[in-house]
Design a protein around this motif. Structure first.
Motif, short mmCIF file in Angstrom:
data_model
loop_
_atom_site.label_atom_id
_atom_site.label_comp_id
_atom_site.label_asym_id
_atom_site.label_seq_id
_atom_site.Cartn_x
_atom_site.Cartn_y
_atom_site.Cartn_z
N LEU A 1 0.70 -1.22 0.09
CA LEU A 1 -0.17 0.06 -0.10
C LEU A 1 0.93 1.28 -0.26
O LEU A 1 0.49 2.21 -1.16
CB LEU A 1 -0.90 0.05 1.11
N PRO A 2 1.91 1.36 0.75
CA PRO A 2 2.54 2.69 0.84
C PRO A 2 3.22 3.13 -0.27
O PRO A 2 3.36 4.26 -0.73
CB PRO A 2 3.59 2.40 2.30
N LEU A 3 3.59 2.24 -1.16
CA LEU A 3 4.61 2.27 -2.22
C LEU A 3 3.75 3.05 -3.20
O LEU A 3 3.91 4.04 -4.09
CB LEU A 3 5.10 1.25 -2.89
N TRP A 4 2.46 2.53 -3.43
CA TRP A 4 1.44 3.00 -4.52
C TRP A 4 0.91 4.33 -3.98
O TRP A 4 0.67 5.16 -4.92
CB TRP A 4 0.56 2.01 -4.86
N PHE A 5 0.87 4.75 -2.74
CA PHE A 5 0.36 5.85 -2.06
C PHE A 5 1.47 6.73 -2.79
O PHE A 5 1.10 8.08 -3.10
CB PHE A 5 0.28 5.81 -0.58
N VAL A 6 2.79 6.52 -2.45
CA VAL A 6 3.67 7.41 -2.67
C VAL A 6 3.82 8.02 -4.02
O VAL A 6 3.66 8.99 -4.76
CB VAL A 6 5.09 7.03 -2.31
N VAL A 7 3.64 6.82 -5.10
CA VAL A 7 3.66 7.11 -6.67
C VAL A 7 2.39 7.69 -7.20
O VAL A 7 2.38 8.74 -8.02
CB VAL A 7 4.20 5.90 -7.46
N GLY A 8 1.29 7.31 -6.67
CA GLY A 8 -0.06 7.42 -7.37
C GLY A 8 -0.49 8.80 -6.52
O GLY A 8 -1.63 9.37 -7.30
N VAL A 9 -0.24 9.20 -5.43
CA VAL A 9 -0.76 10.25 -4.79
C VAL A 9 0.22 11.49 -4.66
O VAL A 9 0.12 12.53 -5.35
CB VAL A 9 -1.32 9.90 -3.46
N LEU B 1 11.26 4.06 6.79
CA LEU B 1 11.93 5.05 6.01
C LEU B 1 10.79 5.74 5.27
O LEU B 1 11.03 7.14 4.98
CB LEU B 1 12.88 4.53 4.81
N THR B 2 9.64 4.87 4.70
CA THR B 2 8.86 5.59 3.81
C THR B 2 7.80 6.52 4.84
O THR B 2 7.52 7.73 4.31
CB THR B 2 7.81 4.62 3.26
N ALA B 3 7.48 6.18 6.02
CA ALA B 3 6.67 7.09 6.75
C ALA B 3 7.46 8.28 6.97
O ALA B 3 7.00 9.64 7.19
CB ALA B 3 6.50 6.26 8.34
N ILE B 4 8.89 8.24 7.16
CA ILE B 4 9.61 9.40 7.62
C ILE B 4 9.62 10.38 6.48
O ILE B 4 9.64 11.55 6.49
CB ILE B 4 11.04 9.09 7.95
N SER B 5 9.80 9.77 5.12
CA SER B 5 10.07 10.58 3.88
C SER B 5 8.92 11.33 3.70
O SER B 5 8.70 12.60 3.18
CB SER B 5 10.67 9.54 2.84
N ILE B 6 7.61 10.62 3.87
CA ILE B 6 6.27 11.15 3.90
C ILE B 6 5.98 12.37 4.51
O ILE B 6 5.71 13.67 3.97
CB ILE B 6 5.03 10.13 4.09
N VAL B 7 6.50 12.40 5.81
CA VAL B 7 6.28 13.47 6.50
C VAL B 7 7.33 14.50 6.20
O VAL B 7 6.97 15.84 6.17
CB VAL B 7 6.71 13.20 8.20
N ILE B 8 8.60 14.13 5.78
CA ILE B 8 9.43 15.26 5.57
C ILE B 8 8.83 16.05 4.26
O ILE B 8 8.78 17.28 4.05
CB ILE B 8 10.90 14.83 5.25
N TYR B 9 8.32 15.43 3.23
CA TYR B 9 7.76 15.89 1.90
C TYR B 9 6.67 16.82 2.25
O TYR B 9 6.63 17.74 1.61
CB TYR B 9 7.42 14.64 1.10
N ALA C 1 -3.34 13.81 2.73
CA ALA C 1 -2.11 13.04 2.34
C ALA C 1 -1.41 12.36 3.34
O ALA C 1 -1.15 11.33 3.43
CB ALA C 1 -1.30 13.84 1.46
N LEU C 2 -1.36 13.51 4.40
CA LEU C 2 -0.76 12.75 5.88
C LEU C 2 -1.61 11.56 6.47
O LEU C 2 -1.14 10.51 6.93
CB LEU C 2 -0.66 13.85 6.92
N ILE C 3 -2.82 11.87 6.37
CA ILE C 3 -4.01 10.73 6.99
C ILE C 3 -3.85 9.56 6.22
O ILE C 3 -3.81 8.44 6.98
CB ILE C 3 -5.22 11.38 7.09
N VAL C 4 -3.87 9.67 4.84
CA VAL C 4 -4.09 8.34 4.14
C VAL C 4 -2.58 7.86 4.04
O VAL C 4 -2.72 6.23 4.24
CB VAL C 4 -4.36 8.78 2.54
N GLY C 5 -1.61 8.59 3.95
CA GLY C 5 -0.19 8.12 4.02
C GLY C 5 0.10 7.21 5.24
O GLY C 5 0.52 6.05 5.35
N PHE C 6 -0.43 7.67 6.54
CA PHE C 6 -0.21 7.20 7.91
C PHE C 6 -1.17 5.85 7.95
O PHE C 6 -0.60 4.74 8.52
CB PHE C 6 -0.84 8.05 9.19
N ILE C 7 -2.32 5.92 7.30
CA ILE C 7 -2.98 4.60 7.37
C ILE C 7 -2.36 3.35 6.45
O ILE C 7 -2.24 2.39 6.95
CB ILE C 7 -4.55 4.94 6.90
N CYS C 8 -1.85 3.93 5.43
CA CYS C 8 -1.27 2.82 4.50
C CYS C 8 -0.05 2.20 5.17
O CYS C 8 -0.07 0.87 5.02
CB CYS C 8 -0.84 3.39 3.29
#
Length: 407
Positions: free
Chosen positions: A226-234, A292-300, A376-383
């Protein structure tokens, strides 16, 4: 002599699977790269860009979801090679047709057909590689397939930047048809041949649902992606809109973002594979990269005043952090027996791609409630949380013997 021939066949399988996945990813990601340019040519208003773009990409992903089931079953019933041929013909012809669309409805229909075709390439290739190589080194084989294949996204960005969006689709279709010539001479998986000769029930997708333990294992294999496609797709696909919300210093280019994100994913896949060999564990690698994905989402999403140059760096970071695609697909392939392996390995990545429909719908729902950045933060966190839980429920398969069947 027999060993030499076997090594040559293994090398050929890896090369063909890698190049096939390269073309697959090129075609898969091309819409995200040419979204704005193509929709403007079709006279879609700026205010409708996100909505129409989401409809088209959801159509493609729904096609991949259905195609994953079709090609997965055929891969176990008719063989891994039949899927490699059938899928590439389908998506190559669809992408050529895509260059001729003149309205949004046609765009949606053709991307659906292309999605059906795109669904078969990766699963068949990874299944062939995992069943052909030794259990000690098969992680390297899938690493090469993913690392080379994911660079197709880089090619899509470079070609789309130089040519019109129509020509970019023609090139993708042409590369696919040219690749068919390389398929000649490939040898079918020995494990599949054995299952076929013994008349073992193969490709019965209902076996994934008629046993509680097996179904949960299958579901967990899907959810870890889930997180990978959230990163690319959103985060990357809708970066122009996200950039506006972050008061970006300039327009963020989604095409460049995708290119650098996939470069990061390719590097991440290589690093993840080597870490797995060192730790003798794929689960530990998943924990590391999901964190690492969670950290990078927050930074972005906290990069207010983002510049286009910094966006490129963050795209690389997001890609690298979520660069566990090869590990993810290998885990799915190793979880199930020979008579269901192609079905699982083909459907799992496509179901996770299809999950982008739910992810984008959730993103749009929360966007209307709390704004684009908080959404984006909410959906990313859930993923990420769902993926971490799913990994914890799966067995370690690093040195698992794959010569067995599901009863």
């Amino acid at each position: 002599m027999k060993t030499l021939q076997s090594n040559k066949n293994t090398a050929l399988i890896i090369i063909v699977a890698s190049l096939g996945y390269f073309v697959d990813i090129y075609d898969l990601i091309l819409f995200s790269v040419v979204r704005v340019k193509s929709l403007k040519d079709l006279n879609v208003p700026d205010a409708d860009m996100l909505r129409v773009g989401a409809s088209i990409i959801n159509s493609q992903m729904f096609g991949m979801l259905l195609g994953g089931i079709l090609w997965g079953i055929l891969g176990d019933k008719k063989g891994r090679l039949s899927v490699l041929f059938g899928s590439i013909i389908t998506y190559s012809l669809a992408n050529i047709a895509n260059g001729f669309v003149t309205d949004v409805n046609s765009y949606i229909i053709v991307r659906f057909i292309a999605g059906v075709g795109l669904a078969g390439e990766l699963g068949a290739g990874i299944t062939l590689v995992t069943e052909t190589m030794s259990k000690k080194y098969r992680g390297y084989g899938t690493m090469v397939v993913a690392a080379v294949g994911l660079m197709g996204a880089v090619a899509a960005a470079l070609i789309a930047d130089k040519y019109t969006w129509q020509t970019s689709y023609f090139i993708g279709g042409g590369m696919g048809l040219a690749l068919l010539l390389m398929r000649v001479g490939l040898v079918e998986s020995g494990l599949f041949k054995g299952a076929k000769e013994n008349n073992i029930q193969r490709g019965n997708i209902w076996m994934l649902f008629n046993n509680g333990t097996r179904f949960k294992k299958y579901l967990y294999c899907i959810l870890i992606g889930l997180p990978l496609w959230f990163v690319v797709g959103v985060l990357i696909t809708f970066s122009p809109e996200i950039g506006k919300a972050m008061n970006a210093n300039g327009v963020l280019n989604a095409g460049k973002g995708i290119m650098y994100c996939y470069i990061g994913i390719s590097i991440g896949d290589i690093v993840a594979a080597f870490i797995a060999q060192i730790l003798k564990s794929r689960k530990k690698v998943m924990y590391i990269f999901l964190t690492l994905t969670a950290i990078s989402i927050v930074i972005y999403l906290n990069s207010n005043g983002l510049t286009p140059e910094k966006f490129i760096g963050l795209s690389l970071l997001l890609g690298f952090a979520s660069g566990y695609w090869a590990t993810f697909v290998t885990i799915a392939s190793e979880q199930f027996g020979t008579n269901l392996r192609a079905t699982v390995t083909t459907t799992v990545p496509n179901f996770i791609r299809g999950s982008l429909i739910a992810i984008t719908l959730s993103f749009q729902f929360f966007k209307d409630q709390v704004g684009i950045l908080n959404s984006a933060l909410i959906v990313g966190f859930i993923c990420v949380v769902i993926a971490l839980f799913a990994v914890s429920q799966l067995e370690e398969t690093f040195l698992k013997d794959l010569d067995y069947i599901e009863e």
